[in-house]
Design an enzyme around this catalytic site. Structure first.
Site, mmCIF file in Angstrom:
data_model
loop_
_atom_site.group_PDB
_atom_site.id
_atom_site.type_symbol
_atom_site.label_atom_id
_atom_site.label_comp_id
_atom_site.label_asym_id
_atom_site.label_seq_id
_atom_site.Cartn_x
_atom_site.Cartn_y
_atom_site.Cartn_z
ATOM 1 N N HIS A 162 -12.177 -83.882 12.020
ATOM 2 C CA HIS A 162 -12.885 -82.644 11.655
ATOM 3 C C HIS A 162 -11.957 -81.593 11.040
ATOM 4 O O HIS A 162 -12.443 -80.598 10.491
ATOM 5 C CB HIS A 162 -13.595 -82.036 12.872
ATOM 6 C CG HIS A 162 -14.680 -82.905 13.436
ATOM 7 N ND1 HIS A 162 -15.767 -83.311 12.690
ATOM 8 C CD2 HIS A 162 -14.850 -83.458 14.671
ATOM 9 C CE1 HIS A 162 -16.551 -84.073 13.436
ATOM 10 N NE2 HIS A 162 -16.021 -84.184 14.642
ATOM 11 N N HIS A 200 -19.502 -88.630 14.870
ATOM 12 C CA HIS A 200 -19.644 -87.403 14.080
ATOM 13 C C HIS A 200 -19.065 -87.591 12.685
ATOM 14 O O HIS A 200 -18.040 -88.262 12.509
ATOM 15 C CB HIS A 200 -18.913 -86.252 14.780
ATOM 16 C CG HIS A 200 -19.317 -86.054 16.211
ATOM 17 N ND1 HIS A 200 -18.636 -86.623 17.264
ATOM 18 C CD2 HIS A 200 -20.354 -85.362 16.748
ATOM 19 C CE1 HIS A 200 -19.222 -86.286 18.401
ATOM 20 N NE2 HIS A 200 -20.271 -85.530 18.121
ATOM 21 N N ASP A 287 -17.122 -92.679 20.331
ATOM 22 C CA ASP A 287 -18.228 -91.910 20.906
ATOM 23 C C ASP A 287 -19.587 -92.443 20.441
ATOM 24 O O ASP A 287 -20.628 -91.859 20.762
ATOM 25 C CB ASP A 287 -18.101 -90.405 20.618
ATOM 26 C CG ASP A 287 -17.629 -90.085 19.213
ATOM 27 O OD1 ASP A 287 -17.596 -90.999 18.359
ATOM 28 O OD2 ASP A 287 -17.294 -88.906 18.961
HETATM 29 N N1 Q9C Z 1 -20.261 -79.047 23.936
HETATM 30 C C1 Q9C Z 1 -14.928 -85.618 17.766
HETATM 31 O O1 Q9C Z 1 -15.586 -86.532 18.221
HETATM 32 N N2 Q9C Z 1 -18.927 -80.046 19.965
HETATM 33 N N3 Q9C Z 1 -15.331 -84.345 17.851
HETATM 34 C C2 Q9C Z 1 -19.968 -80.657 20.731
HETATM 35 C C3 Q9C Z 1 -20.511 -80.155 23.084
HETATM 36 C C4 Q9C Z 1 -18.440 -80.752 18.847
HETATM 37 C C5 Q9C Z 1 -16.574 -84.008 18.473
HETATM 38 C C6 Q9C Z 1 -20.576 -79.670 21.663
HETATM 39 C C7 Q9C Z 1 -18.133 -82.202 19.048
HETATM 40 C C8 Q9C Z 1 -16.925 -82.584 18.256
HETATM 41 C C9 Q9C Z 1 -13.593 -85.870 17.167
HETATM 42 ZN ZN ZN Z 2 -16.907 -87.731 17.352
#
Ligand code: Q9C
Ligand code: ZN
Length: 345
Positions: A162, A200, A287
């Site tokens: 990201h 993501h 994930d």
């Molecule tokens: N509280 C990666 O998998 N926020 N990033 C989610 C949950 C963003 C994930 C909210 C998730 C980012 C590298």
């Molecule tokens: Zn992710």
């Protein structure tokens, strides 16, 4: 498979993030890398420390002002108030539409808004050291693969995909996959493909290479209409300028099951083959696991073994870079499942 790991990942250990308006323990936690490290030991993979300084490559994929901000962020946070040692900086003002991001503000809290895409990426005292060690690990794996190693795994955290040219977000600070791809280019690979299988969309990696034809970006991910990062990752993003046609997004609905996911993977694989790259970087987010606490695809550990086989069938020198994956207890096993599938004769 040769793997790169460093205990320095544990220097990045922020306490909390926001979830539905409340502070909750961070999902992106130290135990993730411990889970992977233990599984690598158990399954007999060779583990080495980073041995390449990523600084020259970091300067190619991130802006100088952003890198300087990140490296000095914690000391500047402390300079605002010594009591900040026990607090986490979160941005609260962003240069959104009609506001200016081109004039860098002098105030630390305002710079935090300039260099952040979200409020979900806390910085702590050891964030720079851990992220830099991870980028060094990515440069190391790329070095090995450019020297003839069939494949290598970058087993580090925090993740990277990201993080854009000049911003952090989504638990990411330095874009390790971009470092690996650029390092492979520097080592003489004419074309490098990046296959991002994290749940993501890898908005940072896409942004870094969006106008380049020498690095193909292919991503399978939750549809940004409903899934983080929301504001990038649509199918109509195909690259720009010289990079037109060298970006492929394959968004899938939340709830997608393994058969549909592997169908999309086949589409991505065909694009990679048509590109005829000299090397492959896999942004290995796990994930997509059925029991992930923040994601909504339904892959199993056996599916990750299949993923490893499918990547191996591309027949390319490959750098795997660990990204997301928040079912901590199973993360190690899911990682080694991919490696076992890849190495299966
Ligand atoms: N509280 C990666 O998998 N926020 N990033 C989610 C949950 C963003 C994930 C909210 C998730 C980012 C590298
Ligand atoms: Zn992710």
């Amino acid at each position: 498979m040769r793997t790169v790991f460093t205990p320095h990942h544990a220097l990045h250990a922020p306490a909390t993030e926001f979830f539905r308006g409340e502070r909750v323990p961070c999902f992106e936690k130290v135990e993730r890398a411990r889970s992977v490290h233990e599984a690598l030991i158990r399954s007999g993979h060779r583990i080495d420390a980073p041995e390449v300084d990523s600084a020259p490559v970091l300067a190619q994929v991130h802006g100088a002002r952003y890198l300087n901000f990140l490296e000095t962020a914690w000391s500047r946070w402390l300079a605002l108030d010594p009591a900040n040692a026990d607090r986490q900086p979160f941005p609260s003002t962003w240069p959104i539409r009609t506001l200016r991001a081109d004039r860098e503000p002098a105030e630390f809290s305002a710079q935090l808004g300039v260099y952040s895409m979200d409020s979900g990426t806390p910085i702590c005292a050891g964030t720079w050291a851990a992220a830099k060690a991870g980028a060094d690990a990515a440069a190391t794996a790329a070095h090995w693969v450019s020297q003839g190693e069939r494949a290598a795994l970058v087993a580090t955290r925090p993740p990277g995909h990201h993080a854009g040219p000049d911003f952090m977000g989504g638990y990411c600070f330095l874009n390790n996959a971009a470092v690996a791809a650029q390092a492979l280019r520097n080592a003489g690979c004419s074309r490098v493909a990046i296959l991002d299988v994290d749940y993501h969309h890898g908005n940072g990696t896409q942004a870094i290479f969006y106008e380049r034809a020498d690095v193909l970006f292919v991503s399978l991910h939750g549809d940004p209409l409903t899934e983080f990062p929301f504001f990038l990752g649509h199918a109509d993003e195909t690259g720009a300028g010289a990079g037109l046609g060298f970006n492929l997004n394959l968004p899938l609905p939340a709830g997608t099951l393994a058969p549909a996911w592997f169908d999309a993977l086949a589409t991505g694989e065909q694009r990679v083959r048509d590109f005829r790259p000299d090397a492959l970087v896999v942004s290995l987010g796990l994930d997509t696991f059925e029991h992930d606490p923040i994601s909504k695809f339904k892959l199993s550990t056996v599916d990750f073994h299949t993923l490893g086989q499918r990547v191996a069938a591309l027949g390319l020198p490959t750098v795997f870079v660990l990204e997301g994956g928040y079912a901590t207890a199973e993360l190690g096993l899911n990682t080694t499942a991919v490696l076992a599938g890849f190495e299966q004769p």
